[in-house]
Scaffold this motif. Structure first.
Motif, PDB file in Angstrom:
ATOM      1  N   PHE A  66      -8.005   1.179 -51.005  1.00 67.15           N
ATOM      2  CA  PHE A  66      -8.399  -0.091 -50.392  1.00 67.15           C
ATOM      3  C   PHE A  66      -7.777  -1.283 -51.121  1.00 67.15           C
ATOM      4  N   ARG A  67      -7.619  -1.140 -52.441  1.00 65.72           N
ATOM      5  CA  ARG A  67      -7.069  -2.247 -53.230  1.00 65.72           C
ATOM      6  C   ARG A  67      -5.606  -2.497 -52.859  1.00 65.72           C
ATOM      7  N   VAL A  68      -4.854  -1.416 -52.656  1.00 65.94           N
ATOM      8  CA  VAL A  68      -3.452  -1.556 -52.248  1.00 65.94           C
ATOM      9  C   VAL A  68      -3.357  -2.284 -50.911  1.00 65.94           C
ATOM     10  N   ARG A  69      -4.298  -1.977 -50.030  1.00 63.43           N
ATOM     11  CA  ARG A  69      -4.303  -2.615 -48.710  1.00 63.43           C
ATOM     12  C   ARG A  69      -4.993  -3.977 -48.726  1.00 63.43           C
TER      13      ARG A  69
ATOM     14  N   PHE B 298     -13.370  -6.997 -51.500  1.00 64.21           N
ATOM     15  CA  PHE B 298     -13.740  -8.281 -52.085  1.00 64.21           C
ATOM     16  C   PHE B 298     -13.667  -8.200 -53.608  1.00 64.21           C
ATOM     17  N   PHE B 299     -13.277  -9.286 -54.236  1.00 66.99           N
ATOM     18  CA  PHE B 299     -13.251  -9.407 -55.699  1.00 66.99           C
ATOM     19  C   PHE B 299     -12.475  -8.270 -56.367  1.00 66.99           C
ATOM     20  N   GLY B 300     -11.425  -7.842 -55.705  1.00 73.90           N
ATOM     21  CA  GLY B 300     -10.583  -6.802 -56.282  1.00 73.90           C
ATOM     22  C   GLY B 300     -11.279  -5.468 -56.450  1.00 73.90           C
ATOM     23  N   GLY B 301     -12.359  -5.257 -55.721  1.00 73.13           N
ATOM     24  CA  GLY B 301     -13.081  -3.983 -55.783  1.00 73.13           C
ATOM     25  C   GLY B 301     -14.125  -3.902 -56.877  1.00 73.13           C
ATOM     26  N   ARG B 302     -14.407  -5.029 -57.551  1.00 73.25           N
ATOM     27  CA  ARG B 302     -15.359  -4.993 -58.671  1.00 73.25           C
ATOM     28  C   ARG B 302     -16.783  -4.688 -58.211  1.00 73.25           C
ATOM     29  N   ILE B 303     -17.096  -5.010 -56.960  1.00 75.67           N
ATOM     30  CA  ILE B 303     -18.446  -4.725 -56.454  1.00 75.67           C
ATOM     31  C   ILE B 303     -18.418  -3.618 -55.396  1.00 75.67           C
ATOM     32  N   PHE B 304     -17.312  -2.894 -55.325  1.00 72.57           N
ATOM     33  CA  PHE B 304     -17.176  -1.860 -54.294  1.00 72.57           C
ATOM     34  C   PHE B 304     -18.144  -0.701 -54.516  1.00 72.57           C
ATOM     35  N   TYR B 305     -18.249  -0.245 -55.758  1.00 75.63           N
ATOM     36  CA  TYR B 305     -19.063   0.936 -56.063  1.00 75.63           C
ATOM     37  C   TYR B 305     -20.446   0.507 -56.537  1.00 75.63           C
ATOM     38  N   ILE B 306     -21.465   0.839 -55.760  1.00 74.79           N
ATOM     39  CA  ILE B 306     -22.860   0.557 -56.115  1.00 74.79           C
ATOM     40  C   ILE B 306     -23.535   1.880 -56.443  1.00 74.79           C
ATOM     41  N   ARG B 307     -23.896   2.053 -57.701  1.00 75.14           N
ATOM     42  CA  ARG B 307     -24.535   3.317 -58.094  1.00 75.14           C
ATOM     43  C   ARG B 307     -25.918   3.452 -57.457  1.00 75.14           C
ATOM     44  N   CYS B 308     -26.280   4.690 -57.158  1.00 77.03           N
ATOM     45  CA  CYS B 308     -27.557   4.978 -56.501  1.00 77.03           C
ATOM     46  C   CYS B 308     -28.689   4.917 -57.526  1.00 77.03           C
ATOM     47  N   CYS B 309     -29.527   3.889 -57.421  1.00 79.01           N
ATOM     48  CA  CYS B 309     -30.628   3.707 -58.382  1.00 79.01           C
ATOM     49  C   CYS B 309     -31.613   4.872 -58.325  1.00 79.01           C
TER      50      CYS B 309
ATOM     51  N   LEU C 106     -15.022   6.736 -41.112  1.00 82.28           N
ATOM     52  CA  LEU C 106     -14.498   5.375 -40.961  1.00 82.28           C
ATOM     53  C   LEU C 106     -13.602   5.266 -39.731  1.00 82.28           C
ATOM     54  N   ASN C 107     -12.718   6.232 -39.567  1.00 83.26           N
ATOM     55  CA  ASN C 107     -11.785   6.195 -38.439  1.00 83.26           C
ATOM     56  C   ASN C 107     -12.500   6.377 -37.106  1.00 83.26           C
ATOM     57  N   GLU C 108     -13.532   7.220 -37.109  1.00 82.87           N
ATOM     58  CA  GLU C 108     -14.269   7.464 -35.872  1.00 82.87           C
ATOM     59  C   GLU C 108     -14.923   6.190 -35.352  1.00 82.87           C
ATOM     60  N   TRP C 109     -15.394   5.353 -36.283  1.00 81.63           N
ATOM     61  CA  TRP C 109     -16.108   4.138 -35.889  1.00 81.63           C
ATOM     62  C   TRP C 109     -15.254   2.878 -36.004  1.00 81.63           C
ATOM     63  N   GLY C 110     -13.992   3.028 -36.378  1.00 81.90           N
ATOM     64  CA  GLY C 110     -13.120   1.867 -36.496  1.00 81.90           C
ATOM     65  C   GLY C 110     -13.520   0.928 -37.616  1.00 81.90           C
ATOM     66  N   LEU C 111     -13.998   1.495 -38.722  1.00 78.71           N
ATOM     67  CA  LEU C 111     -14.507   0.680 -39.829  1.00 78.71           C
ATOM     68  C   LEU C 111     -13.639   0.774 -41.085  1.00 78.71           C
ATOM     69  N   GLU C 112     -12.447   1.345 -40.958  1.00 76.54           N
ATOM     70  CA  GLU C 112     -11.612   1.552 -42.143  1.00 76.54           C
ATOM     71  C   GLU C 112     -11.196   0.242 -42.816  1.00 76.54           C
ATOM     72  N   ASN C 113     -11.239  -0.863 -42.069  1.00 76.98           N
ATOM     73  CA  ASN C 113     -10.878  -2.166 -42.643  1.00 76.98           C
ATOM     74  C   ASN C 113     -12.098  -3.073 -42.825  1.00 76.98           C
ATOM     75  N   LYS C 114     -13.289  -2.487 -42.735  1.00 78.33           N
ATOM     76  CA  LYS C 114     -14.510  -3.292 -42.815  1.00 78.33           C
ATOM     77  C   LYS C 114     -15.460  -2.797 -43.906  1.00 78.33           C
ATOM     78  N   VAL C 115     -14.917  -2.126 -44.901  1.00 85.58           N
ATOM     79  CA  VAL C 115     -15.745  -1.571 -45.971  1.00 85.58           C
ATOM     80  C   VAL C 115     -16.091  -2.662 -46.978  1.00 85.58           C
ATOM     81  N   PHE C 116     -17.384  -2.788 -47.277  1.00 87.47           N
ATOM     82  CA  PHE C 116     -17.839  -3.760 -48.273  1.00 87.47           C
ATOM     83  C   PHE C 116     -18.209  -3.060 -49.576  1.00 87.47           C
ATOM     84  N   THR C 117     -19.210  -2.185 -49.527  1.00 90.20           N
ATOM     85  CA  THR C 117     -19.612  -1.426 -50.713  1.00 90.20           C
ATOM     86  C   THR C 117     -19.870   0.026 -50.320  1.00 90.20           C
ATOM     87  N   LEU C 118     -19.931   0.871 -51.350  1.00 93.67           N
ATOM     88  CA  LEU C 118     -20.217   2.289 -51.139  1.00 93.67           C
ATOM     89  C   LEU C 118     -21.136   2.778 -52.248  1.00 93.67           C
TER      90      LEU C 118
END
Length: 271
Positions: free
Chosen positions: A126-129, A133-144, A95-107
């Protein structure tokens, strides 16, 4: 070798490759500056030869032309032990290498216990900062695909002993050219179409599916071969063949869905 062929040293070749890499990396850096959010996928695997673990980080984002893009962002060494903290720290390097630490949507990550703990640490951070989106409710997407993989592997365990017999049979035949020739003679005498024996990779259920698929089609050949080679003792019984057929009918369904899922992921990533 043609006199017109220009020879390059490995040092020159390496230098040229790195120039292209740096150029493309700079272009991607500039492109990512205009991106609001990026979805990430991480994969962790170990090199058998080096016995070193790596983390692959892939980013998915919508560009300025509203086209979905996929880019491999980082290929990082993951230091042992693979604790949740180490996974988080390694992911942050990307994230730091690409400057994306503040642009995370899902993982999306595999369903391993260490990954679950890493997700919790990341989400809390991320929630503290207030960057999710939506308080992190859609942050974690399980690998189907990984969930599907676990389901099928669990089903294959029910016939694990029989699957081992098939593996041992293929290893036994491949270990000797004479056995392979004798097996080919059996195929020819029975007027059956020639099929190459397939050895699976135990960690990849779709390869086990392919192995069992071929084995079922070679069932008659195995019977005839067992009558010609008295040292061959791994032939499955009728009941075991029946169990293979029952499990295989279910694996077929999963295989079809896996191809659809994989094709969808490929199209999304290539859009």
């Amino acid at each position: 070798m043609s006199s017109y062929f220009l020879k390059y040293s490995r040092t020159t070749a390496r230098s040229d490759v790195m120039l292209v890499y740096d150029k493309e990396k700079k272009k991607l850096h500039n492109a990512l500056k205009s991106i609001n959010r990026t979805s990430f996928i991480t994969n962790i695997w170990k090199s058998k030869n080096q016995r070193i673990s790596y983390m692959l980080v892939t980013g998915h984002y919508v560009d300025s032309n509203w086209k979905l893009q996929k880019r491999v962002l980082s290929f990082l060494h993951l230091s042992p032990p693979h604790t949740a903290t180490e996974i988080v720290d390694t992911f942050y390097k990307s994230l730091n290498e690409w400057g994306l630490e503040n642009k995370v949507f899902t993982l999306s990550v595999d369903n391993a216990s260490n990954n679950d703990r890493a997700i919790k640490l990341l989400k809390d951070n991320f929630r503290v900062r207030k960057k999710l989106f939506f308080g992190g409710r859609i942050f974690y997407i399980r690998c189907c695909a990984h969930i599907l993989n676990l389901m099928v592997k669990d089903g294959i365990k029910s016939i694990d002993f029989v699957v081992k017999k098939i593996r041992d049979t293929i290893s036994y035949l491949n270990a000797s050219e004479g056995r392979l020739l004798r097996f080919a003679d059996v195929v020819h005498q029975l007027h059956l179409s020639t099929r190459k024996l397939i050895m699976d990779s135990p960690t990849r259920w779709n390869s086990t599916y392919n192995m069992l698929n071929v084995a079922l089609k070679l069932r008659d050949e195995f019977i005839s071969y067992s009558e010609r080679d008295l040292t061959y003792h791994n032939y499955p019984t009728e009941e075991e063949w029946s169990n293979i057929e029952k499990v295989w009918t279910y694996i077929v369904v999963f295989s079809l869905h896996f191809k659809v899922l994989y094709g969808l992921c490929f199209r999304l990533g290539s859009a």
